[in-house]
Motif scaffolding. Structure first.
Motif, PDB file in Angstrom:
ATOM      1  N   LEU A 171     109.982  42.080  33.929  1.00 61.61           N
ATOM      2  CA  LEU A 171     109.865  40.926  33.036  1.00 61.61           C
ATOM      3  C   LEU A 171     110.932  39.876  33.342  1.00 61.61           C
ATOM      4  N   ASP A 172     112.148  40.332  33.680  1.00 67.33           N
ATOM      5  CA  ASP A 172     113.195  39.383  34.061  1.00 67.33           C
ATOM      6  C   ASP A 172     112.788  38.610  35.310  1.00 67.33           C
ATOM      7  N   GLY A 173     112.174  39.292  36.260  1.00 69.26           N
ATOM      8  CA  GLY A 173     111.678  38.621  37.457  1.00 69.26           C
ATOM      9  C   GLY A 173     110.606  37.599  37.121  1.00 69.26           C
ATOM     10  N   GLN A 174     109.713  37.981  36.207  1.00 68.78           N
ATOM     11  CA  GLN A 174     108.669  37.049  35.791  1.00 68.78           C
ATOM     12  C   GLN A 174     109.260  35.851  35.054  1.00 68.78           C
ATOM     13  N   VAL A 175     110.270  36.101  34.216  1.00 72.27           N
ATOM     14  CA  VAL A 175     110.923  35.008  33.495  1.00 72.27           C
ATOM     15  C   VAL A 175     111.627  34.081  34.483  1.00 72.27           C
ATOM     16  N   ALA A 176     112.284  34.671  35.495  1.00 67.88           N
ATOM     17  CA  ALA A 176     112.961  33.850  36.503  1.00 67.88           C
ATOM     18  C   ALA A 176     111.943  32.996  37.259  1.00 67.88           C
ATOM     19  N   ARG A 177     110.809  33.609  37.634  1.00 64.64           N
ATOM     20  CA  ARG A 177     109.762  32.835  38.324  1.00 64.64           C
ATOM     21  C   ARG A 177     109.218  31.745  37.410  1.00 64.64           C
ATOM     22  N   LEU A 178     109.071  32.063  36.126  1.00 66.59           N
ATOM     23  CA  LEU A 178     108.583  31.074  35.165  1.00 66.59           C
ATOM     24  C   LEU A 178     109.576  29.918  35.040  1.00 66.59           C
ATOM     25  N   GLU A 179     110.859  30.227  34.995  1.00 63.01           N
ATOM     26  CA  GLU A 179     111.884  29.186  34.934  1.00 63.01           C
ATOM     27  C   GLU A 179     111.848  28.316  36.183  1.00 63.01           C
ATOM     28  N   GLN A 180     111.677  28.951  37.355  1.00 61.52           N
ATOM     29  CA  GLN A 180     111.574  28.179  38.597  1.00 61.52           C
ATOM     30  C   GLN A 180     110.359  27.261  38.543  1.00 61.52           C
ATOM     31  N   LEU A 181     109.251  27.785  38.025  1.00 57.33           N
ATOM     32  CA  LEU A 181     108.044  26.961  37.918  1.00 57.33           C
ATOM     33  C   LEU A 181     108.255  25.816  36.930  1.00 57.33           C
ATOM     34  N   ARG A 182     108.943  26.098  35.825  1.00 55.37           N
ATOM     35  CA  ARG A 182     109.224  25.039  34.858  1.00 55.37           C
ATOM     36  C   ARG A 182     110.108  23.954  35.474  1.00 55.37           C
ATOM     37  N   GLU A 183     111.136  24.392  36.230  1.00 58.71           N
ATOM     38  CA  GLU A 183     112.008  23.423  36.885  1.00 58.71           C
ATOM     39  C   GLU A 183     111.232  22.617  37.916  1.00 58.71           C
ATOM     40  N   ALA A 184     110.376  23.297  38.685  1.00 59.13           N
ATOM     41  CA  ALA A 184     109.556  22.591  39.667  1.00 59.13           C
ATOM     42  C   ALA A 184     108.609  21.624  38.963  1.00 59.13           C
ATOM     43  N   HIS A 185     108.033  22.057  37.837  1.00 57.58           N
ATOM     44  CA  HIS A 185     107.130  21.189  37.073  1.00 57.58           C
ATOM     45  C   HIS A 185     107.889  19.978  36.548  1.00 57.58           C
ATOM     46  N   ALA A 186     109.098  20.195  36.041  1.00 53.45           N
ATOM     47  CA  ALA A 186     109.899  19.079  35.536  1.00 53.45           C
ATOM     48  C   ALA A 186     110.247  18.118  36.672  1.00 53.45           C
ATOM     49  N   GLY A 187     110.583  18.667  37.836  1.00 55.00           N
ATOM     50  CA  GLY A 187     110.868  17.816  38.996  1.00 55.00           C
ATOM     51  C   GLY A 187     109.656  17.011  39.409  1.00 55.00           C
TER      52      GLY A 187
END
Length: 177
Positions: A65-81
């Motif tokens: 789940l931590d890995g999934q959360v980290a990937r989700l955060e990366q996706l959110r950052e990429a989406h924000a960018g």
């Protein structure tokens, strides 16, 4: 010394039988208690192993789940960018929509005998450098530019007389259409 004499032998046998029965019951109870303690210990160890396995499984699930959360955060950052880039491109696109109209206004205002050497737009500021064959041509150009609805505060910065005509520099403020 006081010796106790038992004159009846059946009482002695009964006492020995009771003593033997007591020893058997005591040993049986001791054995049963030992078996119960061993069973409780075995169940406790078994339960401890189950809890350790469940804890390990939960730890692995948490890591997943931590890995999934980290990937989700990366996706959110990429989406924000990407959102910032889209917004920046939208702003550029909206600012570019006024450029063709600005160029059209300048072209319509340009009289015969005028040559532009530099046209610079930075933000809402426009700078025009050019060469006019006479001061009258330059004055006509400025009057025509002042009629434009997208150019405000037109100002002549300098005029230099040259052999081919008058070199000039104009500045104006561009308003969005």
């Amino acid at each position: 010394m006081n010796l106790r004499l038992n004159l009846l032998p059946w009482r002695e046998r009964q006492r020995l039988v009771e003593l033997r029965n007591f020893r058997l019951v005591f040993l049986g109870s001791l054995f049963a208690a030992f078996v119960v303690v061993m069973l409780v210990d075995r169940f406790a160890h078994l339960r401890l192993k189950q809890q350790a396995a469940a804890g390990l499984q939960r730890q692995q699930q948490l890591q997943s789940l931590d890995g999934q959360v980290a990937r989700l955060e990366q996706l959110r950052e990429a989406h924000a960018g990407l959102r910032r880039q889209v917004d920046a491109l939208g702003a550029l696109r909206s600012s570019q929509q006024g450029v063709p109209q600005l160029l059209m206004e300048i072209e319509l205002a340009m009289p015969h005998g005028m040559q532009l050497t530099r046209l610079d737009v930075q933000g809402d500021r426009l700078q025009i450098n050019g060469l006019a064959v006479s001061p009258a041509v330059l004055a006509q150009f400025m009057r025509d530019l002042q009629r434009s609805p997208i150019l405000l505060d037109l100002e002549l910065k300098h005029v230099l007389a040259r052999a081919g005509g008058d070199a000039f520099s104009l500045v104006a403020r561009v308003v969005a259409s």
